[in-house]
Write a protein that holds these residues in place. Structure first.
Motif, PDB file in Angstrom:
ATOM      1  N   ARG A 166       0.830  -1.211   0.000  1.00 14.99           N
ATOM      2  CA  ARG A 166       0.000   0.000   0.000  1.00 14.99           C
ATOM      3  C   ARG A 166       0.859   1.253   0.000  1.00 14.99           C
ATOM      4  NH1 ARG A 166      -4.374   1.561   4.721  1.00 14.99           N
ATOM      5  NH2 ARG A 166      -5.227   3.413   3.718  1.00 14.99           N
ATOM      6  N   ALA A 167       0.335   2.325  -0.548  1.00 10.36           N
ATOM      7  CA  ALA A 167       1.052   3.602  -0.574  1.00 10.36           C
ATOM      8  C   ALA A 167       1.415   4.031   0.836  1.00 10.36           C
ATOM      9  CB  ALA A 167       0.198   4.665  -1.248  1.00 10.36           C
ATOM     10  N   SER A 168       2.651   4.517   0.990  1.00 15.47           N
ATOM     11  CA  SER A 168       3.134   4.949   2.303  1.00 15.47           C
ATOM     12  C   SER A 168       2.665   6.368   2.603  1.00 15.47           C
ATOM     13  CB  SER A 168       4.656   4.893   2.341  1.00 15.47           C
ATOM     14  OG  SER A 168       5.211   5.805   1.409  1.00 15.47           O
ATOM     15  N   THR A 169       2.946   6.806   3.826  1.00 14.27           N
ATOM     16  CA  THR A 169       2.568   8.171   4.222  1.00 14.27           C
ATOM     17  C   THR A 169       3.228   9.234   3.344  1.00 14.27           C
ATOM     18  OG1 THR A 169       2.208   7.434   6.502  1.00 14.27           O
ATOM     19  CG2 THR A 169       2.515   9.803   6.142  1.00 14.27           C
ATOM     20  N   PRO A 170       4.560   9.130   3.036  1.00  8.96           N
ATOM     21  CA  PRO A 170       5.157  10.118   2.116  1.00  8.96           C
ATOM     22  C   PRO A 170       4.498  10.115   0.743  1.00  8.96           C
ATOM     23  CG  PRO A 170       6.870   8.952   3.319  1.00  8.96           C
ATOM     24  CD  PRO A 170       5.584   8.239   3.609  1.00  8.96           C
ATOM     25  N   HIS A 171       4.156   8.932   0.225  1.00  8.71           N
ATOM     26  CA  HIS A 171       3.470   8.874  -1.072  1.00  8.71           C
ATOM     27  C   HIS A 171       2.157   9.659  -1.028  1.00  8.71           C
ATOM     28  CE1 HIS A 171       5.565   4.730  -1.792  1.00  8.71           C
ATOM     29  NE2 HIS A 171       6.370   5.740  -2.101  1.00  8.71           N
ATOM     30  N   LEU A 172       1.364   9.388   0.000  1.00 10.31           N
ATOM     31  CA  LEU A 172       0.080  10.078   0.130  1.00 10.31           C
ATOM     32  C   LEU A 172       0.282  11.567   0.407  1.00 10.31           C
ATOM     33  CD1 LEU A 172      -1.953   7.456   2.212  1.00 10.31           C
ATOM     34  CD2 LEU A 172      -2.234   8.023  -0.206  1.00 10.31           C
ATOM     35  N   GLY A 173       1.352  11.914   1.133  1.00 10.74           N
ATOM     36  CA  GLY A 173       1.612  13.315   1.429  1.00 10.74           C
ATOM     37  C   GLY A 173       1.822  14.136   0.171  1.00 10.74           C
ATOM     38  N   VAL A 174       2.636  13.596  -0.757  1.00 12.71           N
ATOM     39  CA  VAL A 174       2.868  14.310  -2.027  1.00 12.71           C
ATOM     40  C   VAL A 174       1.579  14.392  -2.828  1.00 12.71           C
ATOM     41  CG1 VAL A 174       4.129  14.263  -4.213  1.00 12.71           C
ATOM     42  CG2 VAL A 174       5.293  13.632  -2.083  1.00 12.71           C
ATOM     43  N   LEU A 175       0.844  13.283  -2.885  1.00 13.65           N
ATOM     44  CA  LEU A 175      -0.403  13.274  -3.654  1.00 13.65           C
ATOM     45  C   LEU A 175      -1.414  14.261  -3.092  1.00 13.65           C
ATOM     46  CD1 LEU A 175      -2.056  11.813  -5.915  1.00 13.65           C
ATOM     47  CD2 LEU A 175      -2.927  10.327  -4.111  1.00 13.65           C
ATOM     48  N   LEU A 176      -1.612  14.248  -1.776  1.00 12.65           N
ATOM     49  CA  LEU A 176      -2.595  15.137  -1.165  1.00 12.65           C
ATOM     50  C   LEU A 176      -2.164  16.589  -1.255  1.00 12.65           C
ATOM     51  CD1 LEU A 176      -3.591  13.041   2.001  1.00 12.65           C
ATOM     52  CD2 LEU A 176      -4.827  13.273  -0.161  1.00 12.65           C
ATOM     53  N   SER A 177      -0.850  16.855  -1.226  1.00  8.08           N
ATOM     54  CA  SER A 177      -0.370  18.239  -1.407  1.00  8.08           C
ATOM     55  C   SER A 177      -0.732  18.748  -2.790  1.00  8.08           C
ATOM     56  CB  SER A 177       1.141  18.290  -1.196  1.00  8.08           C
ATOM     57  OG  SER A 177       1.486  17.934   0.127  1.00  8.08           O
ATOM     58  N   GLY A 178      -0.579  17.886  -3.789  1.00 12.37           N
ATOM     59  CA  GLY A 178      -0.982  18.277  -5.138  1.00 12.37           C
ATOM     60  C   GLY A 178      -2.469  18.537  -5.242  1.00 12.37           C
ATOM     61  N   LEU A 179      -3.277  17.698  -4.588  1.00 11.51           N
ATOM     62  CA  LEU A 179      -4.726  17.896  -4.607  1.00 11.51           C
ATOM     63  C   LEU A 179      -5.127  19.190  -3.907  1.00 11.51           C
ATOM     64  CD1 LEU A 179      -6.037  14.274  -3.914  1.00 11.51           C
ATOM     65  CD2 LEU A 179      -5.757  15.432  -6.109  1.00 11.51           C
ATOM     66  N   CYS A 180      -4.427  19.530  -2.824  1.00 14.05           N
ATOM     67  CA  CYS A 180      -4.719  20.789  -2.120  1.00 14.05           C
ATOM     68  C   CYS A 180      -4.425  21.992  -3.002  1.00 14.05           C
ATOM     69  CB  CYS A 180      -3.900  20.862  -0.835  1.00 14.05           C
ATOM     70  SG  CYS A 180      -4.465  19.755   0.474  1.00 14.05           S
ATOM     71  N   LEU A 181      -3.316  21.931  -3.744  1.00 17.34           N
ATOM     72  CA  LEU A 181      -2.993  23.029  -4.660  1.00 17.34           C
ATOM     73  C   LEU A 181      -4.043  23.137  -5.765  1.00 17.34           C
ATOM     74  CD1 LEU A 181       0.871  22.550  -4.929  1.00 17.34           C
ATOM     75  CD2 LEU A 181      -0.319  24.510  -3.927  1.00 17.34           C
ATOM     76  N   LEU A 182      -4.552  21.998  -6.217  1.00 18.96           N
ATOM     77  CA  LEU A 182      -5.623  22.031  -7.216  1.00 18.96           C
ATOM     78  C   LEU A 182      -6.892  22.652  -6.641  1.00 18.96           C
ATOM     79  CD1 LEU A 182      -5.164  18.526  -8.869  1.00 18.96           C
ATOM     80  CD2 LEU A 182      -4.949  20.727 -10.005  1.00 18.96           C
ATOM     81  N   SER A 183      -7.169  22.397  -5.365  1.00 20.59           N
ATOM     82  CA  SER A 183      -8.341  23.000  -4.731  1.00 20.59           C
ATOM     83  C   SER A 183      -8.192  24.509  -4.626  1.00 20.59           C
ATOM     84  CB  SER A 183      -8.548  22.390  -3.333  1.00 20.59           C
ATOM     85  OG  SER A 183      -8.852  21.022  -3.416  1.00 20.59           O
ATOM     86  N   VAL A 184      -6.973  24.968  -4.294  1.00 21.53           N
ATOM     87  CA  VAL A 184      -6.726  26.416  -4.255  1.00 21.53           C
ATOM     88  C   VAL A 184      -6.919  27.009  -5.636  1.00 21.53           C
ATOM     89  CG1 VAL A 184      -4.963  28.172  -3.861  1.00 21.53           C
ATOM     90  CG2 VAL A 184      -5.172  26.253  -2.277  1.00 21.53           C
ATOM     91  N   GLY A 185      -6.474  26.297  -6.665  1.00 18.15           N
ATOM     92  CA  GLY A 185      -6.649  26.802  -8.023  1.00 18.15           C
ATOM     93  C   GLY A 185      -8.104  26.939  -8.408  1.00 18.15           C
ATOM     94  N   SER A 186      -8.900  25.921  -8.106  1.00 19.08           N
ATOM     95  CA  SER A 186     -10.324  25.990  -8.454  1.00 19.08           C
ATOM     96  C   SER A 186     -11.063  27.028  -7.623  1.00 19.08           C
ATOM     97  CB  SER A 186     -10.976  24.622  -8.283  1.00 19.08           C
ATOM     98  OG  SER A 186     -10.775  24.104  -7.017  1.00 19.08           O
ATOM     99  N   ALA A 187     -10.509  27.388  -6.443  1.00 20.26           N
ATOM    100  CA  ALA A 187     -11.146  28.411  -5.603  1.00 20.26           C
ATOM    101  C   ALA A 187     -11.240  29.738  -6.317  1.00 20.26           C
ATOM    102  CB  ALA A 187     -10.363  28.573  -4.299  1.00 20.26           C
ATOM    103  N   GLY A 188     -10.283  30.035  -7.163  1.00 22.48           N
ATOM    104  CA  GLY A 188     -10.319  31.306  -7.874  1.00 22.48           C
ATOM    105  C   GLY A 188     -10.845  31.209  -9.287  1.00 22.48           C
TER     106      GLY A 188
END
Length: 626
Positions: A166-188
């Motif tokens: 299964r994906a490790s915590t660092p793997h998920l950390g990078v993925l979720l960081s990218g998703l958060c940046l995408l959420s900030v992008g869609s906010a505007g």
């Protein structure tokens, strides 16, 4: 996702819906003869429409929008498969990630609209958030490109036996960081893109009005094309060719979007921020609370009591009629001694507000119960991108010997349903209903929303019935991968019903919100609609987590266990349908008590737009209630 599959450029009532997305009603345009002077004053004083960009700016704005949507939807369309197949997450965990991300992404536009309207303006908001989206796309793409950012590959047989790492915590950390940046992008990008396009035209001229109409047609035409591409071509590349290439395509599209946007910088009309409507809402509530002990006048004592300035100098083109609903808010507009300057301006905006501002808050208060019902109404739609994909992955997806339908592409069925039904409804159903009901739209907006809720319940019932058959077939014919020997086309009924749900409920809510709010609150209308999906995603995530933990015992797995052949996904669908029935009952209750905008409870409406000069008001007739 709310407008997917709607190629409506040829449809009159559909065009009305499109215009209402931005507070512009095609069926009830402003009276140009009556309000032309006021419109001219408003536009000249604001200075926003000195040199409209017009159609010269459209290639860059539409190009930016097209590539940005292609990037966002190209990433999301098949993400459930990516999380389960490449990151080896169980379906409940993957579903919760998608639901939480969708919730944040749909809630953030409310914040983005506030920042844009109050501080930085639409151009800067879109520009900054576009770079945030690009950075998020790059990070998500790197999780597929770099071996260190994802777990080791795993064969389908190993995955069926739960032997994958299964994906490790660092793997998920990078993925979720990218998703958060995408959420900030869609906010505007989401709350500002349509208004920014409308800003390029002068709504006080016939040419500008035609330009706005055509802009909406082109906007949604490109939207439809983008959704069909992402649900077919991009998903197929991700599923059958390479996740690296499948993510690289949306990333390059996002880069192209930014380039297109900045190429037209000198052509755009840049509208200065005029302050957020949220401040006005807060002022009404504060002023009403401060004057809560004030005695309201009788209907015969209304003249000269309320603060009612003209709309000159604002971008509001029409006033709302004075109503007697939510009477306590009317106290905020009662003028007391010393609250108005000699020139007619207010001494303190937090102690005195205009009747227009009060009525705007009333619009929000009236709509709120309907909006709340929409959240649970959309919960069934949240399952389409999660558990429906899980069902498809355990069914025969072959069309012929050499082609296999990607699990994430099945949403195209809902798009096609919408594309076929909307023209049929507009050209055949509406005229027939109009002759019976004498209503311009055939049925009211609330009736349309209610019908959509019924279809959402039927969709979940159909999904449960199909899942029961699929599970029994898979268990009766065991295979190493657990795939049932039945065609994936068995999922067509539930997807068609969900498409009808969107054609009624989603389009109905968009038009309802925008028709029931004045034009200066259109950002709130679209943000509220986006928040409905955010709330539905959160409800769905909470429901999935609760069912996952509450239904499992030592003797049998939970309903939503990773192996859906051992679980009872059909029971979960029935649970969602039951919640939908209860929500529909609540909707009927609040809908019957709803007062449409413009209906006054007073014996005679006060047409505020007819007042040309600001009078000096007094509240001598008002007494403190002690």
């Amino acid at each position: 996702m709310s407008a997917k599959g709607k190629n409506l450029s040829f449809s009159h009532s559909a065009c009305s819906f499109l215009f209402c997305r931005n507070g512009i009603s095609a069926t009830s345009p402003p009276d140009t003869h009556k309000n032309s002077d006021e419109l001219s004053k408003n536009s000249s004083r604001s200075g926003d429409y000195k040199k409209p960009g017009g159609w010269k700016a459209m290639p860059f704005i539409l190009g930016n929008e097209t590539f940005e949507r292609l990037a966002a939807f190209g990433l999301f369309a098949n993400f459930m498969v990516y999380l389960t197949r490449e990151f080896h997450l169980d379906q409940v965990y993957a579903s919760n990630i998608l639901n939480l991300w969708s919730g944040v992404t749909n809630f953030f536009p409310l914040i983005g609209a506030f920042i844009s309207d109050a501080y930085v303006g639409r151009f800067r908001t879109i520009a900054f958030c576009s770079f945030s989206s690009l950075l998020g796309m790059v990070m998500v793409s790197l999780t597929a490109w770099l071996p260190k950012l994802h777990p080791p590959s795993c064969s389908p047989d190993q995955q069926a036996l739960n032997q994958c790492v299964r994906a490790s915590t660092p793997h998920l950390g990078v993925l979720l960081s990218g998703l958060c940046l995408l959420s900030v992008g869609s906010a505007g990008i989401r709350p500002c893109s349509i208004p920014f396009g409308v800003d390029q035209f002068d709504p006080t001229t016939d040419e500008g009005k035609k330009g706005i109409n055509s802009f909406f047609n082109w906007y949604y035409t490109t939207f439809t094309v983008v959704l069909l591409i992402t649900q077919t071509v991009v998903v197929y590349i991700q599923d059958s060719v390479s996740w690296k290439i499948g993510f690289a395509i949306p990333t390059l599209c996002m880069l192209s979007s930014i380039i297109m946007f900045f190429v037209g910088t000198r052509i755009y009309v840049h509208v200065k921020p005029e302050g957020s409507i949220f401040s006005s809402i807060a002022q009404v509530l504060v002023a009403a609370y401060r004057k809560r002990k004030l005695q309201l006048p009788t209907d015969k004592q209304l003249d000269g009591v309320f603060y009612d300035p003209p709309l000159v100098g604002t971008r509001v083109f029409s006033k709302l009629p004075f109503t007697n609903q939510f009477r306590a808010l009317n106290k905020a507009a009662v003028v007391t001694e010393g609250e108005v300057n000699p020139d007619g301006s207010r001494v303190n905006k937090w102690k005195l507000v205009s009747i227009q501002e009060v009525e705007e808050v009333k619009c929000l208060a009236r709509v709120f119960p309907i909006w709340a019902a929409g959240i649970l109404g959309f919960t069934s739609m949240a399952q389409q991108g999660t558990f429906t994909v899980s069902q498809a992955m355990k069914m025969d997806r072959h069309l012929g010997p050499n082609f296999q339908i990607p699990a994430g592409s099945l949403g195209v069925i809902s798009f096609i349903t919408i594309g076929v039904w909307v023209p049929f409804y507009d050209r055949i159903m509406v005229p027939a209903l109009r002759r019976v009901t004498k209503h311009e739209g055939g049925i009211t907006l609330l009736q349309r929303i209610g019908i959509g809720m019924v279809f959402s319940v039927l969709s979940m019932v159909a999904a449960g019935l199909v899942e029961k058959v699929r599970r029994e077939t898979a268990n009766a014919n065991p295979s190493p991968l657990g795939i049932a020997p039945m065609s994936v086309l068995w999922l067509v009924p539930q997807l068609v019903l969900m498409g009808l749900c969107e054609a009624f409920n989603v389009i109905g809510q968009i038009e309802f919100f925008n028709r029931q709010f004045p034009e200066n609150m259109r950002s709130i209308a679209n943000a509220l609609f986006s928040c409905s999906f955010a709330g539905a995603s959160y409800v769905s995530s909470a429901l999935v987590t609760t069912v996952h933990h509450a239904t499992g015992t030592h003797s049998h797995p939970d309903w939503l266990t990773n192996d859906i052949n051992s679980g009872r996904l059909d029971y979960f669908y029935y649970l969602v349908a039951g919640i939908g029935v209860l929500n529909f009952i609540y909707f009927l209750f609040v809908a019957q008590r709803y007062h449409y905008k413009g209906i006054s409870a007073l014996p005679q409406d006060l047409e505020l737009g007819s007042k040309g000069e600001l009078s000096h008001y007094t509240a001598a007739n008002c007494e403190d209630s002690t």
